[in-house]
Write a protein that holds these residues in place. Structure first.
Motif, PDB file in Angstrom:
ATOM      1  N   THR A   1      -2.973   5.364  -2.996  1.00 37.35           N
ATOM      2  CA  THR A   1      -2.727   6.777  -2.692  1.00 37.35           C
ATOM      3  C   THR A   1      -3.661   7.292  -1.601  1.00 37.35           C
ATOM      4  N   ASP A   2      -4.715   6.533  -1.314  1.00 36.15           N
ATOM      5  CA  ASP A   2      -5.647   6.910  -0.255  1.00 36.15           C
ATOM      6  C   ASP A   2      -5.207   6.406   1.118  1.00 36.15           C
ATOM      7  N   ILE A   3      -4.212   5.538   1.152  1.00 32.18           N
ATOM      8  CA  ILE A   3      -3.725   5.003   2.429  1.00 32.18           C
ATOM      9  C   ILE A   3      -2.801   6.046   3.066  1.00 32.18           C
ATOM     10  N   PRO A   4      -3.129   6.492   4.275  1.00 31.71           N
ATOM     11  CA  PRO A   4      -2.273   7.495   4.915  1.00 31.71           C
ATOM     12  C   PRO A   4      -0.938   6.909   5.365  1.00 31.71           C
ATOM     13  N   GLY A   5       0.063   7.741   5.344  1.00 35.27           N
ATOM     14  CA  GLY A   5       1.372   7.321   5.835  1.00 35.27           C
ATOM     15  C   GLY A   5       2.088   6.398   4.874  1.00 35.27           C
ATOM     16  N   LEU A   6       3.121   5.736   5.397  1.00 34.89           N
ATOM     17  CA  LEU A   6       3.937   4.832   4.602  1.00 34.89           C
ATOM     18  C   LEU A   6       3.914   3.471   5.285  1.00 34.89           C
ATOM     19  N   THR A   7       2.855   2.711   5.048  1.00 35.81           N
ATOM     20  CA  THR A   7       2.667   1.420   5.704  1.00 35.81           C
ATOM     21  C   THR A   7       3.216   0.298   4.821  1.00 35.81           C
ATOM     22  N   PRO A   8       3.455  -0.877   5.391  1.00 38.53           N
ATOM     23  CA  PRO A   8       3.872  -2.023   4.571  1.00 38.53           C
ATOM     24  C   PRO A   8       2.849  -2.345   3.469  1.00 38.53           C
ATOM     25  N   THR A   9       1.571  -2.220   3.785  1.00 42.88           N
ATOM     26  CA  THR A   9       0.534  -2.473   2.780  1.00 42.88           C
ATOM     27  C   THR A   9       0.639  -1.479   1.628  1.00 42.88           C
ATOM     28  N   LYS A  10       0.820  -0.213   1.958  1.00 47.88           N
ATOM     29  CA  LYS A  10       0.937   0.809   0.916  1.00 47.88           C
ATOM     30  C   LYS A  10       2.166   0.549   0.046  1.00 47.88           C
ATOM     31  N   LEU A  11       3.286   0.192   0.656  1.00 47.71           N
ATOM     32  CA  LEU A  11       4.497  -0.097  -0.112  1.00 47.71           C
ATOM     33  C   LEU A  11       4.298  -1.316  -1.021  1.00 47.71           C
ATOM     34  N   ARG A  12       3.609  -2.332  -0.520  1.00 48.17           N
ATOM     35  CA  ARG A  12       3.313  -3.522  -1.324  1.00 48.17           C
ATOM     36  C   ARG A  12       2.419  -3.141  -2.509  1.00 48.17           C
TER      37      ARG A  12
END
Length: 181
Positions: free
Chosen positions: A31-42
């Protein structure tokens, strides 16, 4: 020293504890990762998989517990502490069900199905709902905070029993590799 838990009970306890801490930590990171990145989705997928696994293991743990009584507390333990311990254990059981379920319904309200391990799609029990989504997000967050606090109290109590009371309560849940069950 008090009677001990079985190795099966210990396995459920420690695996669920590890998964809960992992899911909580991953939840904070993702939840601390900004935006919608592949890492965040993983990370979101992994977080959901951990939650589903906790829920499945919690069901098995409760079924196990129905047929295997917990060891008695030490006779030296005051009645109020026994009541507090029982209440805290009940709260922990409720939360290991409520947290993953609230996350599951939050995901569904967000319009995102839960696909366990990327293979098994869980049933869609509610439709996407933009009004319900923030409510469920808040419920999931605060249930997690309550679980974090309850785990902290649980750990503090276990350490108190180990180092202050020295009554063997913590040892009941630690494996002794010289016995089998």
């Amino acid at each position: 020293m008090s009677a001990r838990y079985t190795y099966t009970a210990m396995l459920f306890h420690w695996v669920i504890a590890l998964l809960v801490v992992s899911a909580f930590t991953l939840g904070l990171v993702m939840t601390d990762i900004p935006g919608l990145t592949p890492t965040k989705l993983r990370y979101f997928s992994w977080h959901k998989w951990l939650g589903v696994t906790v829920l499945l293991l919690a069901v098995l743990r409760v079924l196990w517990r129905l047929f295997h009584q917990a060891p008695a507390y030490p006779a030296s333990m005051p009645r109020w502490q026994k009541s507090a311990a029982n209440g805290l254990h009940m709260l922990l059981y409720v939360l290991i069900f409520a947290v993953p379920l609230s996350g599951y319904f939050y995901s569904l309200a967000s319009g995102v199905p839960v696909v366990y391990l990327g293979v098994f799609e869980l049933p869609v029990l509610i439709a996407a709902d933009p009004e319900l989504k923030p409510v469920l997000k808040s419920i999931h967050y605060w249930l997690n905070m309550l679980l974090c606090g309850a785990v902290g109290v649980h750990v503090a109590a276990a350490l108190k029993h180990q180092f202050i009371d020295r009554d063997g309560v913590l040892g009941r849940m630690l494996p002794s590799f010289s016995r089998r069950s």
